[in-house]
Write an enzyme that holds these catalytic residues in place. Structure first.
Site, mmCIF file in Angstrom:
data_model
loop_
_atom_site.group_PDB
_atom_site.id
_atom_site.type_symbol
_atom_site.label_atom_id
_atom_site.label_comp_id
_atom_site.label_asym_id
_atom_site.label_seq_id
_atom_site.Cartn_x
_atom_site.Cartn_y
_atom_site.Cartn_z
ATOM 1 N N ASP A 144 -36.996 7.370 16.672
ATOM 2 C CA ASP A 144 -36.413 7.972 15.466
ATOM 3 C C ASP A 144 -36.342 9.492 15.595
ATOM 4 O O ASP A 144 -35.371 10.112 15.165
ATOM 5 C CB ASP A 144 -37.230 7.606 14.218
ATOM 6 N N LYS B 294 -40.557 4.221 10.281
ATOM 7 C CA LYS B 294 -41.734 5.104 10.209
ATOM 8 C C LYS B 294 -42.804 4.527 9.280
ATOM 9 O O LYS B 294 -43.998 4.617 9.553
ATOM 10 C CB LYS B 294 -41.300 6.497 9.731
ATOM 11 N N SER C 117 -34.197 4.152 10.034
ATOM 12 C CA SER C 117 -34.992 5.362 10.239
ATOM 13 C C SER C 117 -36.161 5.430 9.246
ATOM 14 O O SER C 117 -37.312 5.662 9.624
ATOM 15 C CB SER C 117 -34.062 6.572 10.099
ATOM 16 N N HIS D 118 -41.648 6.463 -0.713
ATOM 17 C CA HIS D 118 -40.762 7.350 0.051
ATOM 18 C C HIS D 118 -39.646 7.812 -0.872
ATOM 19 O O HIS D 118 -39.044 7.006 -1.580
ATOM 20 C CB HIS D 118 -40.160 6.596 1.246
ATOM 21 N N ARG E 262 -28.507 12.735 15.501
ATOM 22 C CA ARG E 262 -27.652 12.470 14.330
ATOM 23 C C ARG E 262 -27.405 13.757 13.554
ATOM 24 O O ARG E 262 -26.307 14.012 13.051
ATOM 25 C CB ARG E 262 -28.310 11.430 13.423
HETATM 26 N N1 URA Z 1 -34.728 10.159 5.942
HETATM 27 C C1 URA Z 1 -35.104 9.584 7.095
HETATM 28 O O1 URA Z 1 -36.291 9.454 7.387
HETATM 29 N N2 URA Z 1 -34.135 9.154 7.933
HETATM 30 C C2 URA Z 1 -32.821 9.269 7.659
HETATM 31 O O2 URA Z 1 -32.013 8.838 8.438
HETATM 32 C C3 URA Z 1 -32.441 9.890 6.443
HETATM 33 C C4 URA Z 1 -33.420 10.318 5.607
#
Ligand code: URA
Length: 440
Positions: A161, A187, A183, A82, A168
């Site tokens: 999320d 995932k 967050s 990621h 947010r």
């Molecule tokens: N990427 C994400 O998936 N979530 C966040 O809160 C910030 C960046």
């Protein structure tokens, strides 16, 4: 659980219990808590923070808000990567091919570009036919047969999320380390990965401009990952000038294929090898990073990584002519050039401005639902530290006929700094937090 009470307590800096966090996340995801109360709680969290225990509770609650995939029946280590997002960051494309060719299983759930950063899904959707929405059966089948699959988030994967992130985004509470950590990891873990390598970008082209907050985020990500029984490693990488030359969508796919052919810009190749090596160590397929790097380099030189990537694209319905220089993709035909203003060294680049120049061109988006033009883009020709002569091409802008490129060229021109002394060559990998096997 009374949301007003939780807001009041968090506002005063008190800790919330695991049960309270579980209830508030579940109720919000189910629409039982209105946005205005959740927004107030998020802002209280932004100011007061969350302890490690509260952050872990938030991660568990978010994962529990939706469906989780169990990929244990698919042979091979399931490892993902990621990136926190940057400019020209096409790494996921070649990396998926390399990692899968080396024996890992790479179930990547990716996102779209937002603000100045590009998104992997947008890049892949510039390939005609490529489907980013896959049902679970196709996801599993591609992972099993090809070794890598890159898809968009489905509606039932961490729905909390999706709702929280949207809120947010409009309440200025994105930049909060515990919220970001929960967050990102929710995932990944809901998608069934056993381990994840996080590429935390630092600099003017990243969401985090300084190493210090990036380290705090990384420490929490590693802690939460271990607590959840998953493996996490972190690379901190510089994000000022674009990664590679290509910035855009179709143009980044073309550059990714060049890297998979064993060519392409050295910084993209280096980062692919570094991240692949971390993934291989995390997955137990390499004993150390040097062995991992060699295996990844062999996957590139043998053509195995390119073949794997091509098979993944085909499995998603994509039509990519990898034997052609432009891969059969449409690139905008008008080329406008930014020239060096004088004989000088390129001293620095503001990556955020370059990312926004692509947005101005139509290749990125300011709002989540906005459409993008996959064919426009930039070629960034000069690296920081390089000496140019007046008139040398610094960047090319690929635009549609009739498109006015003067404002984009002006923005790019203002994003670069020139000097008379050669600056120290910037490091690509700034630091790393290796995987701590004992914690698994
Ligand atoms: N990427 C994400 O998936 N979530 C966040 O809160 C910030 C960046």
């Amino acid at each position: 659980m009374n949301p007003r009470e939780l807001i009041e307590r968090k506002k005063r800096g008190a800790a919330l219990t695991e049960g309270e966090i579980a209830a508030v996340v579940a109720d919000f995801a189910a629409g039982r808590i209105p946005d205005y109360q959740m927004a107030a709680l998020l802002m209280a969290i932004w100011f007061r923070g969350l302890s490690r225990a509260e952050s872990a509770a938030l991660l568990r609650a978010m994962i529990a808000s939706g469906r989780t995939l169990d990929l244990r029946d698919i042979p091979g280590p399931k490892i993902d990567k990621h990136s926190t997002g940057g400019v020209g960051d096409k790494i996921s494309l070649p990396l998926a091919g390399v990692a899968a060719a080396c024996g890992l299983r790479v179930p990547m759930v990716s996102g779209r570009g937002l603000g100045h950063t590009g998104g992997t899904l947008d890049k892949l959707e510039s390939i005609p036919g490529y489907r980013t929405q896959f049902g679970e059966a196709a996801f599993r089948d591609t992972l099993r047969r090809v070794g890598a699959t890159i898809v968009g988030q489905s509606d039932d994967l961490v729905p909390a999320d999706r709702e929280l992130y949207a809120l947010r985004d409009v309440t200025a509470t994105v930049d909060c380390i515990p919220l970001i950590a929960a967050s990102i990891l929710s995932k990944k873990f809901a998608a069934g990965v056993e381990g994840v390598v996080l590429d935390i970008k630092v600099g003017s082209g990243a969401f985090m401009r300084d190493l210090e907050p990036a380290r705090a985020l990384a420490a929490l990500l590693v802690d939460l990952g271990h607590e959840y029984g998953r493996r996490v490693a972190v690379l901190f990488t510089r994000m000022e000038e674009p990664l590679g030359e290509a910035v855009g969508n179709a143009i980044e796919v073309v550059e990714s294929v060049a890297v998979l052919r064993g060519a392409g810009p050295p910084d993209v190749r280096t980062l692919v090898l570094e991240l692949a090596a971390e993934m291989l160590v995390l997955g137990g397929l390499a004993g150390d990073l040097a062995t991992g790097r060699s295996a990844a380099a062999r996957a590139l030189s043998s053509g195995a990584a390119l073949e794997t990537f091509a098979r993944m694209v085909a499995a998603h319905g994509g039509r990519l002519a990898i034997e052609h220089p432009s891969c059969g993709l449409e690139l905008a035909p008008v080329v406008a050039r930014l020239a060096a203003p004088r004989d000088a060294f390129l001293e620095g680049v503001d990556g955020w401005e370059i990312g926004m120049a692509l947005v101005d061109l139509g290749g990125g988006r300011q709002r989540k639902e906005a459409a993008i033009d996959p064919a426009v883009g930039l070629r960034w020709r000069v690296r920081v530290g390089q000496r140019c002569q007046a008139g040398d091409v610094v960047a090319e802008v690929l635009a549609r006929p009739g498109q006015d490129t003067s404002a984009v060229l002006h923005r790019l021109g203002a994003a670069v700094a020139w000097g008379d002394e050669a600056p120290a060559p910037p490091a690509l990998v700034l630091d790393r937090l290796p995987f701590r096997a004992a914690a698994v």
